[in-house]
Design an enzyme around this catalytic site. Structure first.
Site, PDB file in Angstrom:
ATOM      1  N   HIS A 152       3.966  -6.443  -2.584  1.00  0.00           N
ATOM      2  CA  HIS A 152       3.521  -7.836  -2.574  1.00  0.00           C
ATOM      3  C   HIS A 152       3.526  -8.401  -3.985  1.00  0.00           C
ATOM      4  O   HIS A 152       4.350  -9.252  -4.310  1.00  0.00           O
ATOM      5  CB  HIS A 152       2.128  -7.951  -1.933  1.00  0.00           C
ATOM      6  CG  HIS A 152       1.588  -9.336  -1.907  1.00  0.00           C
ATOM      7  ND1 HIS A 152       0.355  -9.649  -2.403  1.00  0.00           N
ATOM      8  CD2 HIS A 152       2.109 -10.488  -1.456  1.00  0.00           C
ATOM      9  CE1 HIS A 152       0.140 -10.945  -2.251  1.00  0.00           C
ATOM     10  NE2 HIS A 152       1.196 -11.476  -1.684  1.00  0.00           N
ATOM     11  N   CYS A 204      -5.759  -5.243  -3.962  1.00  0.00           N
ATOM     12  CA  CYS A 204      -5.564  -6.581  -4.536  1.00  0.00           C
ATOM     13  C   CYS A 204      -5.536  -7.670  -3.460  1.00  0.00           C
ATOM     14  O   CYS A 204      -6.212  -8.678  -3.583  1.00  0.00           O
ATOM     15  CB  CYS A 204      -4.276  -6.628  -5.352  1.00  0.00           C
ATOM     16  SG  CYS A 204      -4.310  -5.559  -6.801  1.00  0.00           S
ATOM     17  N   HIS A 205      -4.763  -7.455  -2.410  1.00  0.00           N
ATOM     18  CA  HIS A 205      -4.633  -8.489  -1.381  1.00  0.00           C
ATOM     19  C   HIS A 205      -4.700  -7.932   0.033  1.00  0.00           C
ATOM     20  O   HIS A 205      -4.385  -8.625   0.987  1.00  0.00           O
ATOM     21  CB  HIS A 205      -3.336  -9.273  -1.589  1.00  0.00           C
ATOM     22  CG  HIS A 205      -3.282  -9.941  -2.927  1.00  0.00           C
ATOM     23  ND1 HIS A 205      -2.551  -9.430  -3.964  1.00  0.00           N
ATOM     24  CD2 HIS A 205      -3.910 -11.048  -3.393  1.00  0.00           C
ATOM     25  CE1 HIS A 205      -2.723 -10.212  -5.028  1.00  0.00           C
ATOM     26  NE2 HIS A 205      -3.540 -11.191  -4.712  1.00  0.00           N
ATOM     27  N   GLY A 206      -5.067  -6.669   0.185  1.00  0.00           N
ATOM     28  CA  GLY A 206      -5.344  -6.105   1.501  1.00  0.00           C
ATOM     29  C   GLY A 206      -4.164  -5.628   2.312  1.00  0.00           C
ATOM     30  O   GLY A 206      -4.228  -5.623   3.538  1.00  0.00           O
TER      31      GLY A 206
END
Length: 188
Positions: free
Chosen positions: A128, A152-154
């Site tokens: 990502h 960081c963003h799952g």
């Protein structure tokens, strides 16, 4: 007869002049070529990889101490690499997944080497935004699918390091690698 003598002398001079001129031209072109090589060679050679870059172009890792179900982090080209020894249960679970349901469809067999299906080697960089997922070290969160979890963003990855949930667009990258023996893997 005087005319013929003058003509012979005049005719002889241009022939010698052409020969000298040819020699001077060849010498000048040769000198220019040598000078050109002397100028261009350092410019070209400075573009080649330095010794520290060449030293990191491949990494050898001894995997004999990694027990089934465990993973380690190694370093390859200044980036983390996850080396995981999959258990038979993890292999079975990864093979049960309907590949067509995956965002980036790949089978476990496509992500491992023949004869070493239990060894999953991936870059430890989330696809990502480049964070380092958790799940390789003992006690780290492995996400909903038992593989890796990017805090960081799952993004959640399964045991085959395939993206299953979250914003990551692709599976964790599998670098070029080869087993040099039963216990040593060369990455890169």
């Amino acid at each position: 007869m005087a005319e013929n003598a003058d003509t012979a002398t005049l005719e002889g001079t241009p022939k010698e002049g052409v020969r000298r001129r040819d020699f001077i031209n060849i010498a000048a072109v040769s000198a220019a070529g040598v000078g050109g090589v002397a100028i261009v060679y350092p410019l070209i050679s400075q573009m080649s990889a330095s010794a520290d870059v060449l030293a990191e172009s491949s990494t050898e890792v001894d995997v004999s101490a990694i027990a089934p179900g465990q993973a380690i982090k190694a370093v390859f080209r200044k980036q983390p690499v996850f080396i995981r020894n999959l258990t038979p249960t993890e292999i079975e679970e990864a093979n049960k997944v309907d590949v067509s349901s995956l965002r980036d469809p790949q089978t476990l067999a496509e992500r491992t080497k023949e004869g070493h299906e239990n060894w999953l080697i991936t870059m430890g960089v989330c696809t990502h935004l480049g964070c380092v997922p958790m799940g390789a070290a003992e006690g780290e969160v492995k996400g909903e699918y038992g593989g890796y979890f990017c805090p960081c963003h799952g993004s959640h990855y399964d045991t085959a390091a395939r993206i299953r949930k979250g914003p990551a667009p692709k599976n964790l990258l599998v670098p070029d690698y080869a087993f040099t023996s039963d216990t040593v893997v060369k990455i890169g």
